[in-house]
Each structure stands twice: as structure tokens, then as C-alpha cells.
Design a protein around this motif. Structure first.
Motif, PDB file in Angstrom:
ATOM      1  N   GLY A   3     -88.747 -41.634  30.720  1.00 24.80           N
ATOM      2  CA  GLY A   3     -88.049 -40.810  31.690  1.00 24.80           C
ATOM      3  C   GLY A   3     -87.985 -39.347  31.312  1.00 24.80           C
ATOM      4  O   GLY A   3     -88.071 -38.473  32.177  1.00 24.80           O
ATOM      5  N   LEU A   4     -87.829 -39.051  30.028  1.00 22.23           N
ATOM      6  CA  LEU A   4     -87.724 -37.653  29.602  1.00 22.23           C
ATOM      7  C   LEU A   4     -89.030 -36.904  29.863  1.00 22.23           C
ATOM      8  O   LEU A   4     -89.014 -35.774  30.359  1.00 22.23           O
ATOM      9  CB  LEU A   4     -87.344 -37.571  28.124  1.00 22.23           C
ATOM     10  N   ALA A   5     -90.157 -37.531  29.576  1.00 17.57           N
ATOM     11  CA  ALA A   5     -91.450 -36.882  29.813  1.00 17.57           C
ATOM     12  C   ALA A   5     -91.656 -36.619  31.299  1.00 17.57           C
ATOM     13  O   ALA A   5     -92.154 -35.558  31.683  1.00 17.57           O
ATOM     14  CB  ALA A   5     -92.582 -37.746  29.259  1.00 17.57           C
ATOM     15  N   LEU A  12     -91.336 -37.766  39.767  1.00 17.04           N
ATOM     16  CA  LEU A  12     -90.567 -38.974  40.058  1.00 17.04           C
ATOM     17  C   LEU A  12     -91.514 -40.168  40.027  1.00 17.04           C
ATOM     18  O   LEU A  12     -92.607 -40.109  40.592  1.00 17.04           O
ATOM     19  CB  LEU A  12     -89.909 -38.867  41.435  1.00 17.04           C
ATOM     20  N   ARG A  13     -91.072 -41.236  39.378  1.00 18.20           N
ATOM     21  CA  ARG A  13     -91.897 -42.433  39.242  1.00 18.20           C
ATOM     22  C   ARG A  13     -91.027 -43.660  39.436  1.00 18.20           C
ATOM     23  O   ARG A  13     -89.907 -43.741  38.933  1.00 18.20           O
ATOM     24  CB  ARG A  13     -92.528 -42.490  37.844  1.00 18.20           C
ATOM     25  N   ALA A  14     -91.550 -44.621  40.173  1.00 17.27           N
ATOM     26  CA  ALA A  14     -90.845 -45.887  40.356  1.00 17.27           C
ATOM     27  C   ALA A  14     -90.892 -46.661  39.044  1.00 17.27           C
ATOM     28  O   ALA A  14     -91.904 -46.665  38.346  1.00 17.27           O
ATOM     29  CB  ALA A  14     -91.475 -46.704  41.469  1.00 17.27           C
TER      30      ALA A  14
END
Length: 110
Positions: A3-5, A12-14
Motif C-alpha cells: 500500500g505504501l508504494a 489505487l489498486r483493488a
């Protein structure tokens, strides 16, 4: 990926391949975060959105997430959020009278 990267890349990524099927209201949250944060939607997530939309999952979003989506928007961010939902082709599902006029159909784009 972590999530930090993704946050550092403004992306945004599922988190799950079937997340939009499991909870179609995630489509609304994805649009809201994209508009509010100015992030892009990761390519694989865009494909997942397209697949979910092809399956018609957005038609199963109950009224409560629609209200939550509009109520959590601060007054100064409401118009862009509604415009983003309209551009994603989701606004008319909430209320046909709220359709964004003179906008070409942009199905499956979030």
C-alpha cells in the motif's frame, strides 16, 4: 505490491480480484478516492472494474452506499465527486435525473 508504494505512486489498486463482485459499492469508493486524491487507477484494477461492469454488478449497489457516498463528501468536493461518478457511468443508477448532460458514455472507466 504494498500500500505504501502505491500511495507514493498516487495509484489505487483493488486488493482482491473479486472485490467488486463481493461488494459492488467499492466501485463508488474507487471513484470517490480517485477524484478526491487525484490518484490514477492501476491497470489491472481498471480491467477488474470493466469485468465487473460487464457483469452488471453496479446495478446491485443498494441505496445506503449511494447516500454514504454523497454524505461523506465535503461541500467543496461534492461537485467533483458527483462528476466523477457521472463520468464513470454510475450516477444514473442512483438517480436518472442526475445524469451528467452532454457527456459521452464512458462505460467501464473509473
Amino acid at each position: 505490491m504494498n500500500g505504501l508504494a502505491e500511495f507514493e505512486r498516487h495509484e489505487l489498486r483493488a486488493s482482491s480480484a473479486y472485490g467488486f463482485y463481493d461488494d459492488p459499492s467499492r466501485l463508488l469508493r474507487l471513484v470517490r478516492f480517485r477524484v478526491r486524491l487525484g490518484f490514477t487507477v492501476e491497470e489491472r484494477t481498471q480491467m477488474q472494474v470493466a469485468n465487473a461492469r460487464d457483469a452488471g454488478v453496479e446495478k446491485t449497489i443498494p441505496p445506503r452506499p449511494w447516500r454514504r457516498n454523497s454524505n461523506t463528501s465535503a461541500p467543496k468536493t461534492t461537485p467533483p465527486t458527483f462528476a466523477g461518478v457521472g463520468e464513470a457511468g454510475l450516477l444514473t443508477l442512483s438517480s436518472p435525473v442526475l445524469a451528467v448532460p452532454n457527456q459521452p458514455a464512458r462505460h467501464h472507466q473509473v
